[in-house]
Design a protein around this motif. Sequence first.
Motif, PDB file in Angstrom:
ATOM      1  N   ALA A  43       0.731  -1.310   0.251  1.00  0.00           N
ATOM      2  CA  ALA A  43      -0.082   0.107  -0.119  1.00  0.00           C
ATOM      3  C   ALA A  43       0.812   1.199   0.057  1.00  0.00           C
ATOM      4  O   ALA A  43       0.457   2.183  -0.403  1.00  0.00           O
ATOM      5  N   GLY A  44       1.892   1.297   0.680  1.00  0.00           N
ATOM      6  CA  GLY A  44       2.875   2.330   0.739  1.00  0.00           C
ATOM      7  C   GLY A  44       3.845   2.487  -0.468  1.00  0.00           C
ATOM      8  O   GLY A  44       4.731   3.429  -0.710  1.00  0.00           O
ATOM      9  N   GLY A  45       3.807   1.572  -1.504  1.00  0.00           N
ATOM     10  CA  GLY A  45       4.449   1.618  -2.787  1.00  0.00           C
ATOM     11  C   GLY A  45       5.550   0.586  -2.693  1.00  0.00           C
ATOM     12  O   GLY A  45       5.277  -0.343  -1.966  1.00  0.00           O
ATOM     13  N   PRO A  46       6.509   0.546  -3.666  1.00  0.00           N
ATOM     14  CA  PRO A  46       7.452  -0.462  -3.709  1.00  0.00           C
ATOM     15  C   PRO A  46       8.102  -0.464  -2.624  1.00  0.00           C
ATOM     16  O   PRO A  46       8.769   0.358  -1.958  1.00  0.00           O
ATOM     17  N   GLN A  47       8.778  -1.705  -2.262  1.00  0.00           N
ATOM     18  CA  GLN A  47       9.155  -1.994  -0.944  1.00  0.00           C
ATOM     19  C   GLN A  47      10.748  -2.749  -1.291  1.00  0.00           C
ATOM     20  O   GLN A  47      10.580  -3.536  -1.944  1.00  0.00           O
ATOM     21  N   ALA A  48      11.657  -2.601  -0.147  1.00  0.00           N
ATOM     22  CA  ALA A  48      13.011  -2.904  -0.083  1.00  0.00           C
ATOM     23  C   ALA A  48      13.021  -3.761   1.248  1.00  0.00           C
ATOM     24  O   ALA A  48      12.223  -3.434   2.071  1.00  0.00           O
ATOM     25  N   VAL A  49      13.997  -4.769   1.060  1.00  0.00           N
ATOM     26  CA  VAL A  49      14.088  -5.444   2.441  1.00  0.00           C
ATOM     27  C   VAL A  49      15.782  -5.371   2.877  1.00  0.00           C
ATOM     28  O   VAL A  49      16.486  -4.610   2.147  1.00  0.00           O
ATOM     29  N   SER A  50      15.966  -5.905   3.784  1.00  0.00           N
ATOM     30  CA  SER A  50      17.514  -6.172   4.328  1.00  0.00           C
ATOM     31  C   SER A  50      17.902  -7.403   4.606  1.00  0.00           C
ATOM     32  O   SER A  50      17.225  -8.068   5.236  1.00  0.00           O
ATOM     33  N   VAL A  51      19.297  -7.578   4.549  1.00  0.00           N
ATOM     34  CA  VAL A  51      19.866  -8.819   4.933  1.00  0.00           C
ATOM     35  C   VAL A  51      21.413  -8.557   5.616  1.00  0.00           C
ATOM     36  O   VAL A  51      21.907  -7.414   5.347  1.00  0.00           O
ATOM     37  N   GLU A  52      21.819  -9.464   6.257  1.00  0.00           N
ATOM     38  CA  GLU A  52      23.069  -9.042   6.747  1.00  0.00           C
ATOM     39  C   GLU A  52      23.890 -10.313   6.301  1.00  0.00           C
ATOM     40  O   GLU A  52      23.704 -11.420   6.205  1.00  0.00           O
ATOM     41  N   ASP A  53      25.121  -9.817   5.990  1.00  0.00           N
ATOM     42  CA  ASP A  53      26.050 -10.912   5.138  1.00  0.00           C
ATOM     43  C   ASP A  53      27.084 -11.408   6.264  1.00  0.00           C
ATOM     44  O   ASP A  53      26.937 -11.192   7.386  1.00  0.00           O
ATOM     45  N   SER A  54      27.907 -12.353   5.681  1.00  0.00           N
ATOM     46  CA  SER A  54      28.692 -13.213   6.646  1.00  0.00           C
ATOM     47  C   SER A  54      29.614 -12.241   7.399  1.00  0.00           C
ATOM     48  O   SER A  54      30.385 -12.619   8.497  1.00  0.00           O
ATOM     49  N   THR A  55      29.727 -11.068   6.967  1.00  0.00           N
ATOM     50  CA  THR A  55      30.985 -10.113   7.729  1.00  0.00           C
ATOM     51  C   THR A  55      30.250  -9.021   8.697  1.00  0.00           C
ATOM     52  O   THR A  55      30.717  -8.162   8.835  1.00  0.00           O
ATOM     53  N   ALA A  56      28.831  -9.460   8.897  1.00  0.00           N
ATOM     54  CA  ALA A  56      27.857  -8.471   9.809  1.00  0.00           C
ATOM     55  C   ALA A  56      27.795  -7.214   9.175  1.00  0.00           C
ATOM     56  O   ALA A  56      27.979  -5.999   9.765  1.00  0.00           O
ATOM     57  N   CYS A  57      27.790  -6.989   7.940  1.00  0.00           N
ATOM     58  CA  CYS A  57      27.395  -5.912   7.111  1.00  0.00           C
ATOM     59  C   CYS A  57      25.767  -5.836   6.609  1.00  0.00           C
ATOM     60  O   CYS A  57      25.498  -6.844   6.320  1.00  0.00           O
ATOM     61  N   ILE A  58      25.202  -4.791   6.641  1.00  0.00           N
ATOM     62  CA  ILE A  58      23.606  -4.819   6.373  1.00  0.00           C
ATOM     63  C   ILE A  58      23.463  -4.358   5.016  1.00  0.00           C
ATOM     64  O   ILE A  58      24.052  -3.029   4.682  1.00  0.00           O
ATOM     65  N   HIS A  59      22.664  -4.772   4.248  1.00  0.00           N
ATOM     66  CA  HIS A  59      22.362  -4.604   2.659  1.00  0.00           C
ATOM     67  C   HIS A  59      20.983  -4.370   2.238  1.00  0.00           C
ATOM     68  O   HIS A  59      20.472  -5.201   2.959  1.00  0.00           O
TER      69      HIS A  59
END
Length: 772
Positions: free
Chosen positions: A521-537
């Motif tokens: 309802a709020g438009g196109p959405q993005a999500v996030s993940v954490e990689d093996s080196t503890a960085c968030i993308h």
Amino acid sequence: MTDTPAFRRYQGPAGGWGSVRSLARHGLRRRTRTLAALAQLRRQNKPDGFACVSCSWAKPAKPHPFEFCENGAKATFWDLDAGRVDAAFFRRHTVTALRTWADCDLEASGRITEPLRYDAASDRYVPVSWEEAFAAIGRELKAIEPAAAVFYASGRASLETSYMYALLARLYGCNNLPDSSNMCHESTSVGLPRSIGVPVGTVRLEDFEKTDCILSFGQNVGVNSPRMLHPLQEASRRGVPILTFNPLRERGWERFKNPQSPPQMLGGAATRISCEYLQPRAGGDPAVLLGLCKALLELDDAARRDGGARVVDTAFVEAHTQGFDDFVALLRALDWDAIARESGLAPEALRGVAEVYARAESAILIYGMGLTQHRHGVDNVRLLCNLALMRGSVGRPGAGVCPVRGHSNVQGQRTVGITEKPELVPLDRLAAQYGFEPPRDKGLDTVGTVRGVVDGTVRAFVGLGGNFLRAAPETERLEAAWPKLRLTVQVATKLNRSHLLNGEVAFLLPCLSRIERDRQAGGPQAVSVEDSTACIHRSVGVQAPASERLLSEPAIVAGIAEAALAPNPKVPWREWVADYARVRDAIAETYPVDFHDFNARLGAPGGFPRTNGARERIWHTPSGKAEFHAVDLLSATGFDDAPERLRLITVRSNDQFNTTVYGYSDRFRGIEGTRRVLLMHRDDIARLGLAEGEQVSLVGDADDGVHREVGGLRVTPYDLPAGCVVGYYPECNPLIPVAHHAIDSHVPAAKSVPVRIKREVDPRRVPAGPAP
């Protein structure tokens, strides 16, 4: 599988034209949307694209033109399969008939496109509306005691979904939140905090550019994290020594030809990766690690005697560690003959590695499930930390401990609350934030869930992705008990074995893939993940969904929550689904140290890092210092050797990621067309009177009185230590007792399983083939 499997030695490197041909074969499969797949591959692991749905290796700030590996591309092709699993599919196939299909064929049927309910009378899944499904699931959950319900999560769900899912379970009244980390790196999550005060590794991608030495233990880079080969190749070209310990010789640690390098692909030589490759016995890791530490101590003794520079970083040890004197006493008491016997390696070989390590100013210590999936997996992790601490190889540029995680967000979901351990979650903050009293009792992990299903104390299983029945140990007993569950709910993109054994009430709920466009309802959405080196993308999908009837994972979690829970004005499920940025605001409120300004920082090239005290030499341990682990232990198996007892190592193939089998080409090991193989040392084949090509069974050799057997395995000679055998995961999971798990972490000990061989037929009637 084929009727005529082939066994041939593979001469090529990792990567190279073999990888290109494999991708071409998968990309041109009859039902793959090839043009769509090619368009999506250009966006894979890019700052403005989507995070790969397979492994969790780091995403660089300056990505390669094609920032994906062979298996990552296969995962994208798999999600873009044009086949469809819908009501028409189940009109053609009963669930009972589908249970006879191979795992690969089930997933190759295509994407699940509508919500389905299992109808026992017809033995088929039938269509159901989302509203009806949520209402029925809610009624069932309300009728079940919270302690008897399990909320499992695979490592694929985003941070936003994982946060909502963990909150759903706790609002419902339990901490029964097992996840795929329970099956692989839980030994890391237990061991690292005890040694260095953080549950994750201390290495970031830029450290590979600054390191002087790389040691790897029990990790198959060419299959499980192929994009890591890029920094490894660059390090090797700089002359950085790379020293590898692994029972099997795996091609990724030997040679690599970069498919993104035209000079290499057009005739250039492959890059040598490891300068030393040592093959310890399965479970011999404590002997290896203690032997390396003992060799370092001997070098330090010699330096002190001769007036040379110290090998032990005494300034670091004195300022930042505790327990070193006890560890030194242990090392001095160890006998080299015992180390050699248990490790399977000569003392001279271990001393040679120690000499290389001692010359390095900064070293990275990489490890995988070859260390964690043992009875003493936690000890393995801590002993590896000892090796790093002796040289001060933590909290220094180009140095650190580097566990290589598997699934794409398996580390991240733990970060935002998916854990059975209440002490890892800020429960008081959740209580204030959402106005409820969270459960404080420890929940069920994977081992506890298996036991609970088998003994009948678990009554409901909700699965957020994954293939629990295939991934878990004690497969046959687990499957036999599974239909006694009252409720099973599976959230998935494709069909697998876990969807075909159902509780009395069962639902199959299809979700969007991470590759697909998620418009709310709020438009196109993005999500996030954490990689093996503890960085968030950030991850943004743009591919048209496989069906208009798919819901996003956050929407499915919210739908179940609203049906199963009492209304709570402080938990805005609908608003969260409309705008995932509001979920991220909630995550930042619960976890302000790691996720402050979450929305503002999301999307930074290379991701934004979580805090990591050990990188700054701040030790969040009870003593306030890094802790040496003095344990008199040389074998990680947890069982004694016995006549005809062998140590089984379970492995993945080149055509596989976790339980997903893309095909039957294990190119690097030279095995084509089958997974029913048993890799053995030639001396063991001769000693046991077997013949190459003979069909045998593996029988579990645990001392618990339970018969476990996997048959139809072809004896195949292979380069691995005597006394060890190798079979594929998950086919060999029935051989793993639920009690055969790592102490404290409960990770199934799949890298050293006690087995013996039972002959099935006269070997003279089975034609032998060439050894790989």
